[in-house]
Design an enzyme around this catalytic site. Structure first.
Site, PDB file in Angstrom:
ATOM      1  N   GLU A  74      40.646 -31.366  29.111  1.00 64.52           N
ATOM      2  CA  GLU A  74      40.796 -30.299  28.113  1.00 64.52           C
ATOM      3  C   GLU A  74      40.137 -29.009  28.596  1.00 64.52           C
ATOM      4  OE1 GLU A  74      40.771 -32.451  23.855  1.00 64.52           O
ATOM      5  OE2 GLU A  74      39.164 -33.052  25.178  1.00 64.52           O
ATOM      6  N   ASN A 100      30.807   3.339  48.504  1.00 64.98           N
ATOM      7  CA  ASN A 100      32.195   3.027  48.135  1.00 64.98           C
ATOM      8  C   ASN A 100      32.842   2.088  49.150  1.00 64.98           C
ATOM      9  OD1 ASN A 100      31.689   4.760  46.068  1.00 64.98           O
ATOM     10  ND2 ASN A 100      32.888   6.470  46.897  1.00 64.98           N
ATOM     11  N   LYS A 113      35.616 -43.610  20.376  1.00 65.06           N
ATOM     12  CA  LYS A 113      36.329 -42.563  21.106  1.00 65.06           C
ATOM     13  C   LYS A 113      36.003 -42.514  22.589  1.00 65.06           C
ATOM     14  CE  LYS A 113      38.094 -39.227  19.105  1.00 65.06           C
ATOM     15  NZ  LYS A 113      39.431 -38.764  19.246  1.00 65.06           N
ATOM     16  N   GLN A 161      33.290  -0.651  39.128  1.00 66.28           N
ATOM     17  CA  GLN A 161      32.168  -1.597  39.148  1.00 66.28           C
ATOM     18  C   GLN A 161      32.443  -2.784  38.216  1.00 66.28           C
ATOM     19  OE1 GLN A 161      28.002  -0.099  39.294  1.00 66.28           O
ATOM     20  NE2 GLN A 161      27.813  -1.023  37.270  1.00 66.28           N
ATOM     21  N   SER A 210      24.003  -2.562  37.887  1.00 63.51           N
ATOM     22  CA  SER A 210      24.844  -3.732  38.170  1.00 63.51           C
ATOM     23  C   SER A 210      24.089  -4.822  38.920  1.00 63.51           C
ATOM     24  CB  SER A 210      26.065  -3.312  38.979  1.00 63.51           C
ATOM     25  OG  SER A 210      25.678  -2.666  40.171  1.00 63.51           O
ATOM     26  N   ASN A 224      37.164 -39.565  25.025  1.00 71.04           N
ATOM     27  CA  ASN A 224      37.923 -38.310  24.994  1.00 71.04           C
ATOM     28  C   ASN A 224      38.089 -37.689  26.382  1.00 71.04           C
ATOM     29  OD1 ASN A 224      38.183 -38.341  22.166  1.00 71.04           O
ATOM     30  ND2 ASN A 224      36.153 -37.437  21.914  1.00 71.04           N
ATOM     31  N   SER A 269      32.296 -39.626  21.178  1.00 66.94           N
ATOM     32  CA  SER A 269      32.143 -38.812  19.977  1.00 66.94           C
ATOM     33  C   SER A 269      30.769 -39.086  19.376  1.00 66.94           C
ATOM     34  CB  SER A 269      33.233 -39.181  18.977  1.00 66.94           C
ATOM     35  OG  SER A 269      32.815 -38.879  17.656  1.00 66.94           O
ATOM     36  N   HIS A 279      62.108 -31.412  27.298  1.00 71.12           N
ATOM     37  CA  HIS A 279      61.822 -31.230  25.864  1.00 71.12           C
ATOM     38  C   HIS A 279      60.838 -32.278  25.332  1.00 71.12           C
ATOM     39  CE1 HIS A 279      65.509 -28.706  25.883  1.00 71.12           C
ATOM     40  NE2 HIS A 279      65.984 -29.670  26.666  1.00 71.12           N
TER      41      HIS A 279
HETATM   42  N1  ARG Z   1      27.621  -0.482  42.131  1.00 74.49           N
HETATM   43  C1  ARG Z   1      28.735   0.310  42.511  1.00 74.49           C
HETATM   44  C2  ARG Z   1      30.044  -0.462  42.333  1.00 74.49           C
HETATM   45  O1  ARG Z   1      30.016  -1.636  42.309  1.00 74.49           O
HETATM   46  C3  ARG Z   1      28.623   0.704  43.933  1.00 74.49           C
HETATM   47  C4  ARG Z   1      29.334   1.965  44.272  1.00 74.49           C
HETATM   48  C5  ARG Z   1      28.655   3.121  43.689  1.00 74.49           C
HETATM   49  N2  ARG Z   1      29.284   4.317  44.109  1.00 74.49           N
HETATM   50  C6  ARG Z   1      29.160   5.425  43.394  1.00 74.49           C
HETATM   51  N3  ARG Z   1      29.793   6.460  43.825  1.00 74.49           N
HETATM   52  N4  ARG Z   1      28.458   5.464  42.291  1.00 74.49           N
HETATM   53  O2  ARG Z   1      31.108   0.086  42.181  1.00 74.49           O
END
Ligand code: ARG
Length: 460
Positions: A289, A109, A282, A321, A22, A284, A276, A155
């Protein structure tokens, strides 16, 4: 580098590393990760795991890593599992074996919860500021055109005349409720999770209050399993962000219409419109948008995380994650859209005569007339009927409201009085709507002042 491995006989495959890593997105958490780790190092010192010299050494190393990370080259070639792992590897490179103590009694965690909360708190504060700026621009435009009359729609058909400031204040109220929602989300984000361990609570008696104070949290999370399992603080933000984009999309749609040749009310600045490649004439409203389009993306982020969380067993699961990319993207799109919306409002001119003419040539005064009859003793359903016939007759003969003379009006139905003819002008009918929250000129002027005072107090 890995933060685990002893239990394995061989390492992860290339495909698994590539699939599960990640770092390429959670590197955005690096500042939060370092701040959190510094606060955690202080907590480790207080419980005697680190000496004060060791603490100083670690704090200095973290500072150096934070500096080094400002250079994009810092992340080049890094193939750590995530940002938390990267920071610890960098720490090891600087302080050697001492780095092995930093993760004592801590789990990724809770760390990921902490980092996300720190990061998100900052993003909420920035978006809140941008939201208030945008709301300020709405009020500034209201001040610029205090008497402008426009048809209000139901409406998408002309319904009743309102003041342009009244219309702008409608959005002001929506966005102020959104601001409230952001504040509520922030209150839930701003709880300090460290001390939760992996899920069961840390085995070390950390002073959680001290960590919270140091990192500017308003309080502590109350349950360690909840910390590892929960992402509803992120969902609260995504929900609030989706609502803001929903409101912005309606605002954008109104203004796309109002700035079209068909309406011709608003002239948007050259600086927020595009041309455009083929059609030379144009101009726009691409900025509007795109703002209108972003709600799909931001609400998509909300549903994405919502569905990721659905049915997950307690507590942490790696599925979680998947929270970060939608969260990061939604925060970026929200800030960008608010900034853009403000620039559009600041650039815009109202051609007051256009909506005024639209109000005058249509029958937005019909309700005013019917109510005047009712005020004079005609039962409302009868009054409605009389004015309905007046409109029908006018449509048939191609007559605008202001073309009726007082004499013609009283001749049309004896219930009319000559004085009622002045209600054929939209400005007059509005004066009967001085009720709080209505479009009466005095009510609107009070509402505008109140909104300005409210906004000023929100900025404090
Ligand atoms: N990269 C992980 C996440 O964003 C960090 C936590 C990883 N914990 C684990 N038990 N693998 O969730």
């Amino acid at each position: 580098m890995k933060l685990w491995g002893g239990r394995f006989e061989s390492g992860p495959s290339e495909v698994f590393e590539r699939f599960s890593g990640s770092l390429h997105f959670d590197k955005r958490l690096i500042d939060a990760d370092i701040r959190g780790s510094q606060a955690f190092a202080r907590a480790l010192e207080r419980v005697g795991i680190l000496t004060s010299e060791e603490l100083q050494q670690l704090l200095a190393a973290f500072d150096a890593i934070r500096e080094e990370a400002k250079d994009p080259a810092f992340f080049q070639g890094a193939n750590d599992e995530d940002v938390h792992t990267l920071v610890i590897r960098k720490l090891k490179e600087r302080v050697g074996g001492l780095a092995d103590k930093i993760h004592t009694g801590r789990s990724r965690n809770e760390q990921v919860s902490l980092d996300t909360r720190l990061w998100l708190r900052e993003k909420i504060d920035r978006s809140r500021g941008l939201l208030l700026d945008f709301m300020g621009s709405l009020l500034a435009m209201a001040r610029k055109y205090p008497d402008a009359v426009v048809p209000g729609y139901t409406h998408l058909r002309r319904a009743q005349a309102v003041l342009w400031p009244h219309y702008l204040l409608a959005y002001f109220e929506m966005f102020d409720r959104d601001r409230e929602r952001l504040d509520q989300a922030r209150a839930r984000v701003n709880r300090m999770p460290l001390g939760s361990g992996a899920l069961a609570g840390s085995g070390f008696p950390f002073d959680r209050e001290a960590i919270a104070r140091e990192l500017g949290f308003d309080g502590l999370t109350r349950n360690s399993m909840d910390v590892s399992a929960d992402r509803d603080f992120a969902l609260d933000f995504l929900s609030a962000a989706s609502m803001i984009l929903l409101h912005l999309s309606r605002f954008a749609e109104d203004w796309i219409l109002y700035s079209s040749e068909e309406f011709g009310w608003l002239e948007l600045g050259d600086d927020v419109t595009s041309g455009s490649s083929l059609m030379p004439q144009k101009k726009n409203p691409d900025s509007l948008e795109l703002i209108r389009g972003k709600v799909g993306r931001v609400f998509g982020s909300y549903t994405s995380l919502f569905l990721t969380m659905k049915g997950l067993p307690l507590t942490y699961n790696r599925d979680m994650q998947e929270d970060k990319e939608p969260l990061f993207d939604a925060a970026d799109q929200l800030a960008g859209s608010l900034e853009m919306a403000r620039a559009v409002v600041d650039s815009a001119q109202l051609r007051v005569e256009k909506p005024a003419a639209a109000a005058e040539e249509s029958w937005v005064v019909a309700t005013d007339l019917a109510e005047a009859l009712a005020r004079n003793g005609t039962p409302f359903h009868k009054a409605h009927q009389i004015v309905g016939r007046l409109v029908l007759e006018s449509v048939r003969s191609g007559k605008a409201p202001a073309q009726w003379t007082p004499e013609e009006l009283t001749a049309f139905a004896p219930e009319f009085t000559p004085e009622m003819a002045k209600l054929l002008r939209p400005q007059e009918g509005m004066k009967t709507r001085e009720i709080a929250g209505g479009t009466g000129p005095k009510a609107v002027s009070r509402a505008l002042e109140e909104a300005e005072a409210r906004l000023a107090s929100l900025r404090l």
